[in-house]
Motif scaffolding. Structure first.
Motif, PDB file in Angstrom:
ATOM      1  N   LEU A  72      43.790  31.328  26.256  1.00  0.00           N
ATOM      2  CA  LEU A  72      42.939  32.515  26.159  1.00  0.00           C
ATOM      3  C   LEU A  72      43.710  33.648  25.499  1.00  0.00           C
ATOM      4  O   LEU A  72      44.943  33.685  25.538  1.00  0.00           O
ATOM      5  CB  LEU A  72      42.504  32.952  27.553  1.00  0.00           C
ATOM      6  N   TYR A  73      42.991  34.578  24.907  1.00  0.00           N
ATOM      7  CA  TYR A  73      43.586  35.728  24.242  1.00  0.00           C
ATOM      8  C   TYR A  73      42.852  36.996  24.636  1.00  0.00           C
ATOM      9  O   TYR A  73      41.711  36.960  25.075  1.00  0.00           O
ATOM     10  CB  TYR A  73      43.530  35.568  22.715  1.00  0.00           C
ATOM     11  N   GLY A  74      43.520  38.127  24.479  1.00  0.00           N
ATOM     12  CA  GLY A  74      42.888  39.430  24.673  1.00  0.00           C
ATOM     13  C   GLY A  74      42.448  39.695  26.093  1.00  0.00           C
ATOM     14  O   GLY A  74      43.142  39.398  27.063  1.00  0.00           O
ATOM     15  N   ALA A  75      41.234  40.256  26.215  1.00  0.00           N
ATOM     16  CA  ALA A  75      40.705  40.663  27.518  1.00  0.00           C
ATOM     17  C   ALA A  75      40.478  39.470  28.434  1.00  0.00           C
ATOM     18  O   ALA A  75      40.667  39.567  29.652  1.00  0.00           O
ATOM     19  CB  ALA A  75      39.406  41.439  27.324  1.00  0.00           C
ATOM     20  N   ALA A  76      40.083  38.338  27.872  1.00  0.00           N
ATOM     21  CA  ALA A  76      39.851  37.147  28.690  1.00  0.00           C
ATOM     22  C   ALA A  76      41.158  36.677  29.339  1.00  0.00           C
ATOM     23  O   ALA A  76      41.186  36.308  30.509  1.00  0.00           O
ATOM     24  CB  ALA A  76      39.255  36.028  27.845  1.00  0.00           C
ATOM     25  N   LYS A  77      42.250  36.737  28.574  1.00  0.00           N
ATOM     26  CA  LYS A  77      43.553  36.343  29.105  1.00  0.00           C
ATOM     27  C   LYS A  77      43.985  37.314  30.195  1.00  0.00           C
ATOM     28  O   LYS A  77      44.461  36.913  31.255  1.00  0.00           O
ATOM     29  CB  LYS A  77      44.591  36.303  27.983  1.00  0.00           C
ATOM     30  N   ALA A  78      43.813  38.603  29.944  1.00  0.00           N
ATOM     31  CA  ALA A  78      44.204  39.620  30.922  1.00  0.00           C
ATOM     32  C   ALA A  78      43.424  39.463  32.222  1.00  0.00           C
ATOM     33  O   ALA A  78      43.984  39.556  33.318  1.00  0.00           O
ATOM     34  CB  ALA A  78      44.000  41.014  30.340  1.00  0.00           C
ATOM     35  N   ALA A  79      42.128  39.187  32.114  1.00  0.00           N
ATOM     36  CA  ALA A  79      41.293  39.007  33.301  1.00  0.00           C
ATOM     37  C   ALA A  79      41.706  37.762  34.071  1.00  0.00           C
ATOM     38  O   ALA A  79      41.748  37.762  35.312  1.00  0.00           O
ATOM     39  CB  ALA A  79      39.823  38.925  32.897  1.00  0.00           C
ATOM     40  N   SER A  80      42.022  36.695  33.348  1.00  0.00           N
ATOM     41  CA  SER A  80      42.441  35.461  33.998  1.00  0.00           C
ATOM     42  C   SER A  80      43.753  35.653  34.745  1.00  0.00           C
ATOM     43  O   SER A  80      43.911  35.194  35.875  1.00  0.00           O
ATOM     44  CB  SER A  80      42.585  34.351  32.953  1.00  0.00           C
ATOM     45  N   ILE A  81      44.709  36.345  34.127  1.00  0.00           N
ATOM     46  CA  ILE A  81      46.004  36.591  34.767  1.00  0.00           C
ATOM     47  C   ILE A  81      45.824  37.476  35.993  1.00  0.00           C
ATOM     48  O   ILE A  81      46.410  37.223  37.047  1.00  0.00           O
ATOM     49  CB  ILE A  81      46.992  37.215  33.760  1.00  0.00           C
ATOM     50  N   LYS A  82      44.995  38.502  35.883  1.00  0.00           N
ATOM     51  CA  LYS A  82      44.759  39.410  37.014  1.00  0.00           C
ATOM     52  C   LYS A  82      44.133  38.657  38.178  1.00  0.00           C
ATOM     53  O   LYS A  82      44.522  38.835  39.322  1.00  0.00           O
ATOM     54  CB  LYS A  82      43.857  40.558  36.561  1.00  0.00           C
ATOM     55  N   CYS A  84      44.390  35.413  38.762  1.00  0.00           N
ATOM     56  CA  CYS A  84      45.397  34.477  39.263  1.00  0.00           C
ATOM     57  C   CYS A  84      46.399  35.172  40.177  1.00  0.00           C
ATOM     58  O   CYS A  84      46.798  34.628  41.201  1.00  0.00           O
ATOM     59  CB  CYS A  84      46.109  33.821  38.090  1.00  0.00           C
ATOM     60  N   GLU A  85      46.812  36.371  39.815  1.00  0.00           N
ATOM     61  CA  GLU A  85      47.801  37.116  40.596  1.00  0.00           C
ATOM     62  C   GLU A  85      47.196  37.751  41.840  1.00  0.00           C
ATOM     63  O   GLU A  85      47.893  38.350  42.628  1.00  0.00           O
ATOM     64  CB  GLU A  85      48.455  38.190  39.726  1.00  0.00           C
ATOM     65  N   GLY A  86      45.923  37.620  42.023  1.00  0.00           N
ATOM     66  CA  GLY A  86      45.290  38.169  43.216  1.00  0.00           C
ATOM     67  C   GLY A  86      44.816  39.598  43.031  1.00  0.00           C
ATOM     68  O   GLY A  86      44.683  40.340  43.987  1.00  0.00           O
ATOM     69  N   GLY A  87      44.574  40.000  41.801  1.00  0.00           N
ATOM     70  CA  GLY A  87      44.045  41.329  41.526  1.00  0.00           C
ATOM     71  C   GLY A  87      45.040  42.452  41.709  1.00  0.00           C
ATOM     72  O   GLY A  87      44.673  43.559  42.058  1.00  0.00           O
ATOM     73  N   LYS A  88      46.332  42.164  41.518  1.00  0.00           N
ATOM     74  CA  LYS A  88      47.380  43.195  41.667  1.00  0.00           C
ATOM     75  C   LYS A  88      47.192  44.301  40.672  1.00  0.00           C
ATOM     76  O   LYS A  88      46.860  44.163  39.570  1.00  0.00           O
ATOM     77  CB  LYS A  88      48.760  42.581  41.484  1.00  0.00           C
TER      78      LYS A  88
END
Length: 88
Positions: A72-82, A84-88
């Motif tokens: 994933l790239y851009g906003a989709a990647k950022a949302a996926s990481i957030k 995954c990290e539990g919304g930190k």
């Protein structure tokens, strides 16, 4: 060509543990109390474990892939990481 690949693989096999050892040594140096005194025992072990955990690459970035398995790239990647990290 095959000898070069073998030589490089041997060189990297010795380099990687030394890098991990250097990280651990840096974490041991950071294992101090709020007063600046060195930690001992379980407190030192916990501090080093936390420090080494912080140094690991972000597994959530590796998991940021689409249903097709493409990165994933851009906003989709950022949302996926957030997520995954539990919304930190």
């Amino acid at each position: 060509m095959k000898k070069i690949i073998i030589a490089l693989s041997i060189a990297f096999s010795f380099a990687i543990p030394s890098i991990a050892f250097a990280d651990q040594a840096a974490c041991e140096a950071k294992a101090v109390s709020k007063d600046g005194k060195p930690l001992y025992g379980a407190a030192k072990d916990a501090s080093i474990k936390k420090c080494m955990g912080d140094a690991k690459p972000n597994d959530c970035e590796a998991k940021a892939v689409s249903k097709d398995g493409k990165p994933l790239y851009g906003a989709a990647k950022a949302a996926s990481i957030k997520k995954c990290e539990g919304g930190k």
